[in-house]
Design a protein around this motif. Structure first.
Motif, PDB file in Angstrom:
ATOM      1  N   LEU A 111       0.709  -1.218   0.150  1.00  0.00           N
ATOM      2  CA  LEU A 111       0.015  -0.039  -0.034  1.00  0.00           C
ATOM      3  C   LEU A 111       0.843   1.348  -0.034  1.00  0.00           C
ATOM      4  O   LEU A 111       0.669   2.183  -0.567  1.00  0.00           O
ATOM      5  N   THR A 112       1.851   1.193   0.983  1.00  0.00           N
ATOM      6  CA  THR A 112       2.554   2.464   0.943  1.00  0.00           C
ATOM      7  C   THR A 112       4.084   2.590   0.325  1.00  0.00           C
ATOM      8  O   THR A 112       4.576   3.668   0.307  1.00  0.00           O
ATOM      9  N   GLY A 113       4.656   1.369   0.108  1.00  0.00           N
ATOM     10  CA  GLY A 113       5.866   1.429  -0.587  1.00  0.00           C
ATOM     11  C   GLY A 113       7.093   1.166   0.455  1.00  0.00           C
ATOM     12  O   GLY A 113       8.035   1.151   0.184  1.00  0.00           O
ATOM     13  N   ARG A 114       6.472   0.968   1.807  1.00  0.00           N
ATOM     14  CA  ARG A 114       7.602   0.528   2.958  1.00  0.00           C
ATOM     15  C   ARG A 114       7.008  -0.103   3.868  1.00  0.00           C
ATOM     16  O   ARG A 114       5.627   0.092   4.113  1.00  0.00           O
ATOM     17  N   ALA A 115       7.874  -0.626   4.817  1.00  0.00           N
ATOM     18  CA  ALA A 115       7.355  -1.328   5.859  1.00  0.00           C
ATOM     19  C   ALA A 115       6.899  -0.524   6.922  1.00  0.00           C
ATOM     20  O   ALA A 115       7.463   0.700   7.118  1.00  0.00           O
ATOM     21  N   PRO A 116       5.969  -0.847   7.710  1.00  0.00           N
ATOM     22  CA  PRO A 116       5.445   0.059   8.859  1.00  0.00           C
ATOM     23  C   PRO A 116       6.568  -0.141   9.804  1.00  0.00           C
ATOM     24  O   PRO A 116       7.168  -0.857  10.386  1.00  0.00           O
ATOM     25  N   ARG A 117       6.493   1.214  10.558  1.00  0.00           N
ATOM     26  CA  ARG A 117       7.230   1.516  11.472  1.00  0.00           C
ATOM     27  C   ARG A 117       6.777   1.363  13.194  1.00  0.00           C
ATOM     28  O   ARG A 117       7.440   1.071  13.938  1.00  0.00           O
ATOM     29  N   GLY A 118       5.431   1.446  13.088  1.00  0.00           N
ATOM     30  CA  GLY A 118       4.745   1.171  14.466  1.00  0.00           C
ATOM     31  C   GLY A 118       3.773   0.084  14.455  1.00  0.00           C
ATOM     32  O   GLY A 118       3.306  -0.457  13.314  1.00  0.00           O
ATOM     33  N   TYR A 119       3.407  -0.456  15.561  1.00  0.00           N
ATOM     34  CA  TYR A 119       2.543  -1.441  15.788  1.00  0.00           C
ATOM     35  C   TYR A 119       1.689  -1.068  16.981  1.00  0.00           C
ATOM     36  O   TYR A 119       1.827  -0.500  18.049  1.00  0.00           O
ATOM     37  N   ARG A 120       0.166  -1.408  16.954  1.00  0.00           N
ATOM     38  CA  ARG A 120      -0.689  -1.452  18.025  1.00  0.00           C
ATOM     39  C   ARG A 120      -1.292  -2.793  17.655  1.00  0.00           C
ATOM     40  O   ARG A 120      -1.866  -3.177  16.768  1.00  0.00           O
ATOM     41  N   SER A 121      -1.529  -3.511  19.079  1.00  0.00           N
ATOM     42  CA  SER A 121      -2.211  -4.601  19.013  1.00  0.00           C
ATOM     43  C   SER A 121      -3.764  -4.530  18.912  1.00  0.00           C
ATOM     44  O   SER A 121      -4.107  -3.529  19.560  1.00  0.00           O
ATOM     45  N   ALA A 122      -4.334  -5.496  18.636  1.00  0.00           N
ATOM     46  CA  ALA A 122      -6.043  -5.737  18.897  1.00  0.00           C
ATOM     47  C   ALA A 122      -6.420  -5.533  20.264  1.00  0.00           C
ATOM     48  O   ALA A 122      -5.803  -6.432  20.912  1.00  0.00           O
ATOM     49  N   ALA A 123      -7.108  -4.672  20.812  1.00  0.00           N
ATOM     50  CA  ALA A 123      -7.669  -4.406  21.866  1.00  0.00           C
ATOM     51  C   ALA A 123      -6.606  -4.314  23.032  1.00  0.00           C
ATOM     52  O   ALA A 123      -6.554  -4.608  24.139  1.00  0.00           O
ATOM     53  N   TRP A 124      -5.314  -3.819  22.525  1.00  0.00           N
ATOM     54  CA  TRP A 124      -4.220  -3.594  23.223  1.00  0.00           C
ATOM     55  C   TRP A 124      -3.706  -4.913  24.245  1.00  0.00           C
ATOM     56  O   TRP A 124      -3.472  -4.757  25.140  1.00  0.00           O
ATOM     57  N   ASP A 125      -3.762  -5.999  23.501  1.00  0.00           N
ATOM     58  CA  ASP A 125      -3.528  -7.193  24.433  1.00  0.00           C
ATOM     59  C   ASP A 125      -2.405  -7.883  23.827  1.00  0.00           C
ATOM     60  O   ASP A 125      -2.723  -8.812  22.809  1.00  0.00           O
ATOM     61  N   LEU A 126      -1.419  -7.495  24.032  1.00  0.00           N
ATOM     62  CA  LEU A 126       0.026  -8.468  23.454  1.00  0.00           C
ATOM     63  C   LEU A 126       0.209  -9.691  24.182  1.00  0.00           C
ATOM     64  O   LEU A 126      -0.237 -10.016  25.305  1.00  0.00           O
ATOM     65  N   SER A 127       0.888 -10.545  23.342  1.00  0.00           N
ATOM     66  CA  SER A 127       1.281 -11.871  23.832  1.00  0.00           C
ATOM     67  C   SER A 127       2.399 -11.788  24.420  1.00  0.00           C
ATOM     68  O   SER A 127       3.267 -10.880  24.221  1.00  0.00           O
TER      69      SER A 127
END
Length: 283
Positions: A111-127
């Protein structure tokens, strides 16, 4: 001169957050699809005030609505990682979580031509595996945790936590945490959601929520006399409704009056890292 930053972020989930709950009948799907209407309204409002924002978009949404997602990119906003589906990372094993993470990275790259720099998990629930995967795959920042409200910080990896023993701290990583809060998220305030297992009442009056949002910024300006940043989280299918769009515009105007600088998350991470480098060099 004190510097106080506001990050407006949008979790562009559309119907994906309903589907992972098994809500795939026409009404909840249409409820999520209203996010397409909301997204257009948000983009127009951000253009009006010249604000660059960050959109956390699941890969499945990019694959389903490529044109709508391309409009976000064309408007100059950041696209960040929000999983492929909207399933909680804590509900997956590490192998599946990595497959989904890589699949979504490729969607964003396409979509953007580059990898994303940031991450947010669904419902803010990391494994237990999420932080390892984010470091492995080159992410610069993460935005799912709540260890501060006004200050980013470096994420720890490998904490050992049990209910009956003192916590043993893991090591500090290079990953920057840009913290969030449920109180600065539109979803719990506004969304009515009923399933067989729980009820989210939502549907609060917008004026009261706006006061919460602005008062947190007021407090930051008093508490952080040098530099501070506050992150607001919105969902286009939530905030895109008429009276909530008025809330969003009033929030922007109120923050402007208080001298806020508006910034996308990747730019906030860069600025904060620059401050850490300058502080280290001065020591």
């Amino acid at each position: 001169m004190p510097r106080h930053i506001a990050c407006l972020t949008f979790d562009f989930d559309t119907w994906s957050s309903f589907a992972v709950r098994g809500m795939t009948t026409p009404t909840p799907i249409s409820r999520g699809e209203f996010g397409l209407v909301g997204a257009k309204r948000i983009l127009a409002l951000m253009a009006k005030y010249g604000i660059r924002t960050t959109w956390f978009v699941p890969g499945i949404v990019i694959d389903t609505y490529p044109e709508a997602c391309a409009e976000i990119v064309a408007a100059g906003h950041e696209i960040a990682h929000h999983g492929y589906t909207h399933e909680l990372p804590a509900a997956m094993d590490a192998e599946r979580e990595e497959r989904e993470m890589l699949r979504a990275i490729e969607c964003i790259r396409r979509l953007t031509g580059r990898a994303p720099r940031g991450y947010r998990s669904a419902a803010w629930d990391l494994s237990d595996a999420t932080l390892d995967l984010l470091l492995k795959h080159g992410f610069d920042y993460e935005s799912s945790m709540m260890g501060h409200d006004h200050q980013p910080y470096f994420v720890r990896q490998g904490d050992v936590v049990s209910a009956d023993e003192p916590m043993r701290f893991g090591k500090q990583t290079r990953l920057v945490e840009l913290p969030i809060s449920w109180s600065l998220d539109d979803h719990p305030h506004f969304e009515f959601l009923r399933t067989k297992s729980f009820l989210m009442p939502g549907l609060q009056a917008a004026d009261g929520v706006l006061k919460n949002f602005t008062d947190d910024f007021v407090y930051m300006t008093r508490e952080e006399t040098d530099w501070g940043a506050l992150t607001y989280t919105f969902h286009p299918y939530v905030v895109g409704r008429g009276h909530r769009m008025l809330l969003l515009e009033r929030l922007i105007l109120a923050l402007q009056e208080m001298g806020a600088s508006f910034m996308a998350m990747e730019d906030l991470a860069d600025e904060w890292l620059g401050r850490q480098d300058a502080r280290a060099a001065a020591q």
